[in-house]
Enzyme design. Structure first.
Site, mmCIF file in Angstrom:
data_model
loop_
_atom_site.group_PDB
_atom_site.id
_atom_site.type_symbol
_atom_site.label_atom_id
_atom_site.label_comp_id
_atom_site.label_asym_id
_atom_site.label_seq_id
_atom_site.Cartn_x
_atom_site.Cartn_y
_atom_site.Cartn_z
ATOM 1 N NE ARG A 186 -4.057 1.872 0.674
ATOM 2 C CZ ARG A 186 -5.334 1.805 0.558
ATOM 3 N NH1 ARG A 186 -5.924 0.634 0.513
ATOM 4 N NH2 ARG A 186 -6.056 2.875 0.460
ATOM 5 C CG HIS A 246 -19.135 11.742 2.967
ATOM 6 N ND1 HIS A 246 -18.680 10.466 2.740
ATOM 7 C CD2 HIS A 246 -20.047 11.653 3.962
ATOM 8 C CE1 HIS A 246 -19.278 9.634 3.575
ATOM 9 N NE2 HIS A 246 -20.119 10.331 4.327
ATOM 10 C CG ASP A 277 -8.231 14.505 8.245
ATOM 11 O OD1 ASP A 277 -8.781 13.460 7.811
ATOM 12 O OD2 ASP A 277 -8.628 15.073 9.277
ATOM 13 C CG ASP A 296 -15.613 10.120 4.711
ATOM 14 O OD1 ASP A 296 -14.939 10.454 3.717
ATOM 15 O OD2 ASP A 296 -16.369 9.129 4.707
#
Length: 190
Positions: A65, A109, A141, A145
């Site tokens: 990742r 969102h 950040d 969310d």
């Protein structure tokens, strides 16, 4: 100089289309310099049809990742983006990406954050029985969310709404709100 935007998507690209339409109408002076996706997404065809460069950067199951995040960072940085817009991009970015684009990465969102974070916001709002939900544009950040809220708009939950009907109304509001936020970004950062 127009604001240089890279848009990240995972699906049909309706948020991307709203931005492209606003640019075409002259409502935004921004330039969408690239569109990236984490998979072969329908929205990439929208960008290609408009002559916008596209790229796909998959996160393969079991892959490193951190390496994926660094490679995504490098791909986006190659376009000298002033603003990175996560427009339905369904992958969390890591520390390399957040470090490189700190303060210049926004997301949308389909809920009034901090209520109903995560990938099932519309379903969660319906299950909670709320009468009002909406959409949020926020600065990304390291949380899910959790970033600072830039703008929000409410959408009423109507009697008989199901996930699909409510989500469609939220998406209509979300498209307009995202364009307004990018326009505001141009005015304050341009």
């Amino acid at each position: 100089m127009p604001l240089r935007c890279v848009v990240l998507i995972s699906g049909t690209g309706t948020l991307l289309q709203a931005l492209m339409d606003a640019v075409a109408r002259g409502d935004l002076r921004a330039s969408i310099v690239a569109v990236g996706a984490d998979r072969k997404a329908e929205g990439l065809a929208r960008a290609e049809a408009a002559g916008i460069p596209v790229f796909v950067h998959r996160l393969v199951a079991g892959a490193d990742r951190t390496q994926w995040d660094q490679e995504l960072t490098d791909k986006v940085a190659a376009y000298s983006a002033d603003l990175v817009i996560s427009a339905g991009f369904m992958k969390l970015v890591g520390s390399a990406f957040l470090g490189r684009f700190a303060g210049r990465l926004i997301n949308t969102h389909p809920a009034l954050l901090p209520s109903f974070p995560g990938p099932h916001a519309v379903r969660d709002a319906l299950a909670a029985g709320v009468k009002v939900t909406g959409c949020t544009v926020f600065a990304v950040d390291e949380g899910v969310d959790t970033g600072p809220i830039i703008a929000q708009e409410a959408v009423r939950v109507l009697p008989g709404d199901d996930e699909e009907s409510l989500h469609e109304r939220i998406k209509q509001t979300e498209r307009r709100l995202l364009v307004e936020v990018v326009k505001g970004w141009e005015e304050t950062h341009g």
